[in-house]
Design a protein around this motif. Structure first.
Motif, PDB file in Angstrom:
ATOM      1  N   CYS A  82       0.831  -1.215   0.000  1.00  0.00           N
ATOM      2  CA  CYS A  82       0.000   0.000   0.000  1.00  0.00           C
ATOM      3  C   CYS A  82       0.862   1.261   0.000  1.00  0.00           C
ATOM      4  O   CYS A  82       0.544   2.232  -0.696  1.00  0.00           O
ATOM      5  N   ILE A  83       1.945   1.252   0.754  1.00  0.00           N
ATOM      6  CA  ILE A  83       2.850   2.408   0.750  1.00  0.00           C
ATOM      7  C   ILE A  83       3.478   2.560  -0.632  1.00  0.00           C
ATOM      8  O   ILE A  83       3.589   3.674  -1.160  1.00  0.00           O
ATOM      9  N   ALA A  84       3.872   1.444  -1.250  1.00  0.00           N
ATOM     10  CA  ALA A  84       4.436   1.504  -2.596  1.00  0.00           C
ATOM     11  C   ALA A  84       3.417   2.044  -3.593  1.00  0.00           C
ATOM     12  O   ALA A  84       3.743   2.890  -4.435  1.00  0.00           O
ATOM     13  N   LEU A  85       2.168   1.585  -3.504  1.00  0.00           N
ATOM     14  CA  LEU A  85       1.121   2.090  -4.402  1.00  0.00           C
ATOM     15  C   LEU A  85       0.872   3.580  -4.188  1.00  0.00           C
ATOM     16  O   LEU A  85       0.646   4.316  -5.150  1.00  0.00           O
ATOM     17  N   THR A  86       0.926   4.015  -2.937  1.00  0.00           N
ATOM     18  CA  THR A  86       0.767   5.440  -2.649  1.00  0.00           C
ATOM     19  C   THR A  86       1.874   6.245  -3.313  1.00  0.00           C
ATOM     20  O   THR A  86       1.620   7.270  -3.953  1.00  0.00           O
ATOM     21  N   ALA A  87       3.108   5.775  -3.184  1.00  0.00           N
ATOM     22  CA  ALA A  87       4.249   6.475  -3.791  1.00  0.00           C
ATOM     23  C   ALA A  87       4.169   6.449  -5.319  1.00  0.00           C
ATOM     24  O   ALA A  87       4.432   7.467  -5.979  1.00  0.00           O
ATOM     25  N   ALA A  91       3.906   9.696  -7.683  1.00  0.00           N
ATOM     26  CA  ALA A  91       4.901   9.955  -8.740  1.00  0.00           C
ATOM     27  C   ALA A  91       4.219  10.105 -10.096  1.00  0.00           C
ATOM     28  O   ALA A  91       4.584  10.986 -10.891  1.00  0.00           O
ATOM     29  N   ALA A  92       3.236   9.267 -10.371  1.00  0.00           N
ATOM     30  CA  ALA A  92       2.504   9.372 -11.636  1.00  0.00           C
ATOM     31  C   ALA A  92       1.730  10.691 -11.713  1.00  0.00           C
ATOM     32  O   ALA A  92       1.682  11.328 -12.774  1.00  0.00           O
ATOM     33  N   LEU A  93       1.167  11.112 -10.604  1.00  0.00           N
ATOM     34  CA  LEU A  93       0.463  12.403 -10.580  1.00  0.00           C
ATOM     35  C   LEU A  93       1.416  13.558 -10.835  1.00  0.00           C
ATOM     36  O   LEU A  93       1.074  14.518 -11.532  1.00  0.00           O
ATOM     37  N   PRO A 103       3.344  21.866 -21.489  1.00  0.00           N
ATOM     38  CA  PRO A 103       3.502  20.837 -22.526  1.00  0.00           C
ATOM     39  C   PRO A 103       4.649  21.118 -23.494  1.00  0.00           C
ATOM     40  O   PRO A 103       5.137  20.207 -24.159  1.00  0.00           O
ATOM     41  N   ASP A 104       5.113  22.359 -23.542  1.00  0.00           N
ATOM     42  CA  ASP A 104       6.195  22.706 -24.455  1.00  0.00           C
ATOM     43  C   ASP A 104       7.583  22.357 -23.906  1.00  0.00           C
ATOM     44  O   ASP A 104       8.570  22.402 -24.625  1.00  0.00           O
ATOM     45  N   VAL A 105       7.672  21.980 -22.634  1.00  0.00           N
ATOM     46  CA  VAL A 105       8.954  21.664 -21.997  1.00  0.00           C
ATOM     47  C   VAL A 105       9.190  20.158 -22.057  1.00  0.00           C
ATOM     48  O   VAL A 105       8.285  19.361 -21.840  1.00  0.00           O
ATOM     49  N   ASP A 106      10.417  19.777 -22.340  1.00  0.00           N
ATOM     50  CA  ASP A 106      10.802  18.370 -22.338  1.00  0.00           C
ATOM     51  C   ASP A 106      11.158  17.979 -20.898  1.00  0.00           C
ATOM     52  O   ASP A 106      12.203  18.370 -20.384  1.00  0.00           O
ATOM     53  N   TRP A 107      10.287  17.214 -20.264  1.00  0.00           N
ATOM     54  CA  TRP A 107      10.451  16.847 -18.856  1.00  0.00           C
ATOM     55  C   TRP A 107      11.217  15.533 -18.682  1.00  0.00           C
ATOM     56  O   TRP A 107      11.275  15.001 -17.585  1.00  0.00           O
ATOM     57  N   ARG A 108      11.824  15.002 -19.758  1.00  0.00           N
ATOM     58  CA  ARG A 108      12.511  13.714 -19.656  1.00  0.00           C
ATOM     59  C   ARG A 108      13.738  13.759 -18.750  1.00  0.00           C
ATOM     60  O   ARG A 108      14.073  12.766 -18.127  1.00  0.00           O
ATOM     61  N   GLN A 109      14.393  14.916 -18.697  1.00  0.00           N
ATOM     62  CA  GLN A 109      15.555  14.985 -17.806  1.00  0.00           C
ATOM     63  C   GLN A 109      15.072  14.824 -16.369  1.00  0.00           C
ATOM     64  O   GLN A 109      13.995  15.260 -16.013  1.00  0.00           O
ATOM     65  N   LEU A 110      15.825  14.162 -15.604  1.00  0.00           N
ATOM     66  CA  LEU A 110      15.518  13.849 -14.206  1.00  0.00           C
ATOM     67  C   LEU A 110      14.290  12.942 -14.057  1.00  0.00           C
ATOM     68  O   LEU A 110      13.700  12.862 -12.992  1.00  0.00           O
ATOM     69  N   ARG A 111      13.893  12.266 -15.136  1.00  0.00           N
ATOM     70  CA  ARG A 111      12.731  11.377 -15.083  1.00  0.00           C
ATOM     71  C   ARG A 111      12.948  10.236 -14.085  1.00  0.00           C
ATOM     72  O   ARG A 111      12.002   9.780 -13.450  1.00  0.00           O
ATOM     73  N   LEU A 112      14.192   9.799 -13.930  1.00  0.00           N
ATOM     74  CA  LEU A 112      14.478   8.724 -12.978  1.00  0.00           C
ATOM     75  C   LEU A 112      14.629   9.242 -11.553  1.00  0.00           C
ATOM     76  O   LEU A 112      14.423   8.508 -10.600  1.00  0.00           O
ATOM     77  N   VAL A 113      14.971  10.507 -11.427  1.00  0.00           N
ATOM     78  CA  VAL A 113      15.183  11.083 -10.094  1.00  0.00           C
ATOM     79  C   VAL A 113      13.846  11.411  -9.423  1.00  0.00           C
ATOM     80  O   VAL A 113      13.700  11.226  -8.211  1.00  0.00           O
ATOM     81  N   ARG A 114      12.890  11.870 -10.194  1.00  0.00           N
ATOM     82  CA  ARG A 114      11.612  12.296  -9.612  1.00  0.00           C
ATOM     83  C   ARG A 114      10.891  11.177  -8.854  1.00  0.00           C
ATOM     84  O   ARG A 114      10.444  11.405  -7.727  1.00  0.00           O
ATOM     85  N   PRO A 115      10.773   9.962  -9.408  1.00  0.00           N
ATOM     86  CA  PRO A 115      10.112   8.901  -8.630  1.00  0.00           C
ATOM     87  C   PRO A 115      10.848   8.552  -7.340  1.00  0.00           C
ATOM     88  O   PRO A 115      10.218   8.273  -6.326  1.00  0.00           O
ATOM     89  N   VAL A 116      12.166   8.586  -7.383  1.00  0.00           N
ATOM     90  CA  VAL A 116      12.944   8.318  -6.168  1.00  0.00           C
ATOM     91  C   VAL A 116      12.679   9.416  -5.137  1.00  0.00           C
ATOM     92  O   VAL A 116      12.487   9.148  -3.946  1.00  0.00           O
ATOM     93  N   PHE A 117      12.635  10.651  -5.600  1.00  0.00           N
ATOM     94  CA  PHE A 117      12.345  11.785  -4.717  1.00  0.00           C
ATOM     95  C   PHE A 117      10.944  11.655  -4.115  1.00  0.00           C
ATOM     96  O   PHE A 117      10.768  11.827  -2.902  1.00  0.00           O
ATOM     97  N   VAL A 118       9.954  11.344  -4.939  1.00  0.00           N
ATOM     98  CA  VAL A 118       8.576  11.182  -4.441  1.00  0.00           C
ATOM     99  C   VAL A 118       8.498   9.992  -3.482  1.00  0.00           C
ATOM    100  O   VAL A 118       7.814  10.061  -2.463  1.00  0.00           O
ATOM    101  N   SER A 148      -7.173   6.631  -6.446  1.00  0.00           N
ATOM    102  CA  SER A 148      -8.391   7.281  -6.964  1.00  0.00           C
ATOM    103  C   SER A 148      -8.068   8.655  -7.548  1.00  0.00           C
ATOM    104  O   SER A 148      -8.638   9.042  -8.575  1.00  0.00           O
ATOM    105  N   LEU A 149      -7.153   9.382  -6.927  1.00  0.00           N
ATOM    106  CA  LEU A 149      -6.735  10.671  -7.494  1.00  0.00           C
ATOM    107  C   LEU A 149      -6.065  10.475  -8.852  1.00  0.00           C
ATOM    108  O   LEU A 149      -6.320  11.245  -9.789  1.00  0.00           O
ATOM    109  N   LEU A 150      -5.232   9.458  -8.955  1.00  0.00           N
ATOM    110  CA  LEU A 150      -4.583   9.168 -10.227  1.00  0.00           C
ATOM    111  C   LEU A 150      -5.619   8.783 -11.284  1.00  0.00           C
ATOM    112  O   LEU A 150      -5.568   9.263 -12.418  1.00  0.00           O
ATOM    113  N   ALA A 151      -6.565   7.927 -10.912  1.00  0.00           N
ATOM    114  CA  ALA A 151      -7.608   7.526 -11.854  1.00  0.00           C
ATOM    115  C   ALA A 151      -8.412   8.739 -12.316  1.00  0.00           C
ATOM    116  O   ALA A 151      -8.727   8.884 -13.502  1.00  0.00           O
ATOM    117  N   TRP A 152      -8.731   9.632 -11.395  1.00  0.00           N
ATOM    118  CA  TRP A 152      -9.473  10.849 -11.740  1.00  0.00           C
ATOM    119  C   TRP A 152      -8.665  11.720 -12.705  1.00  0.00           C
ATOM    120  O   TRP A 152      -9.195  12.229 -13.691  1.00  0.00           O
TER     121      TRP A 152
END
Length: 172
Positions: A82-87, A91-93, A103-118, A148-152
């Motif tokens: 459950c904690i993993a699903l919350t994280a 991260a997906a949100l 939408p005009d910015v390329d957010w790929r940089q730090l894509r691997l860092v953000r989930p670890v941070f979250v 549910s927030l992610l699904a919404w």
């Protein structure tokens, strides 16, 4: 930090489940809450989660402070999930928000860092961690709410509503 949950919700639920099994004709709350003074504040439908864990292996479910079963207890593993699903949902949100914010910015940089941070933020967020260490079913509610927030956010209205409905079955 030890990765072990407690029995805060599970002990009261076990008392309620024992009552339902032994005295099904005696009103649940009258006996358990008012007469025996156990903090069972859940609807009877919340007992399905404990009943399911006990059906898997009753010796591996922690229902009191002294757990002598094989480590880890089933409710501890479910708490970790459950904690993993919350994280993951958080991260997906974040990723969805970044993509829709600019939408005009390329957010790929730090894509691997953000989930670890979250993930780090989730593991240091007191309500999530404290609910787990106390052994509260609140960890399940947190995960369902984050999902549910992610699904919404994804436009999956039915799934979001079903997840909120599941929360209401645990604690209205």
């Amino acid at each position: 930090l030890r990765g072990e949950g407690g029995d805060d919700s599970w002990g009261a639920m076990q008392v309620a489940l024992d009552h339902v099994d032994e005295l099904p004709d005696v009103p649940l709350y009258t006996k358990v809450f008012f007469t025996d003074h156990f903090r069972f504040q859940y609807p009877p439908s919340a007992l399905f989660g404990l009943k399911a864990m006990l059906a898997i292996d009753p010796e591996r479910v922690q229902i009191n402070d002294v757990y002598d079963g094989t480590w880890p207890a089933i409710n501890t593993v479910v708490g970790w999930l459950c904690i993993a699903l919350t994280a993951i949902a958080a991260a997906a949100l974040l990723e969805l928000s970044l993509a829709s914010l600019r939408p005009d910015v390329d957010w790929r940089q730090l894509r691997l860092v953000r989930p670890v941070f979250v993930g780090g933020l989730t593991l240091t967020f007191y309500p999530v961690v404290k609910a787990f260490t106390l052994g509260q079913i609140q960890v399940w509610i947190n995960a369902l709410f984050a999902l549910s927030l992610l699904a919404w956010a994804l436009g999956w209205r039915f799934a979001a509503g079903a997840l909120i409905g599941a929360i209401s079955l645990i604690k209205p």
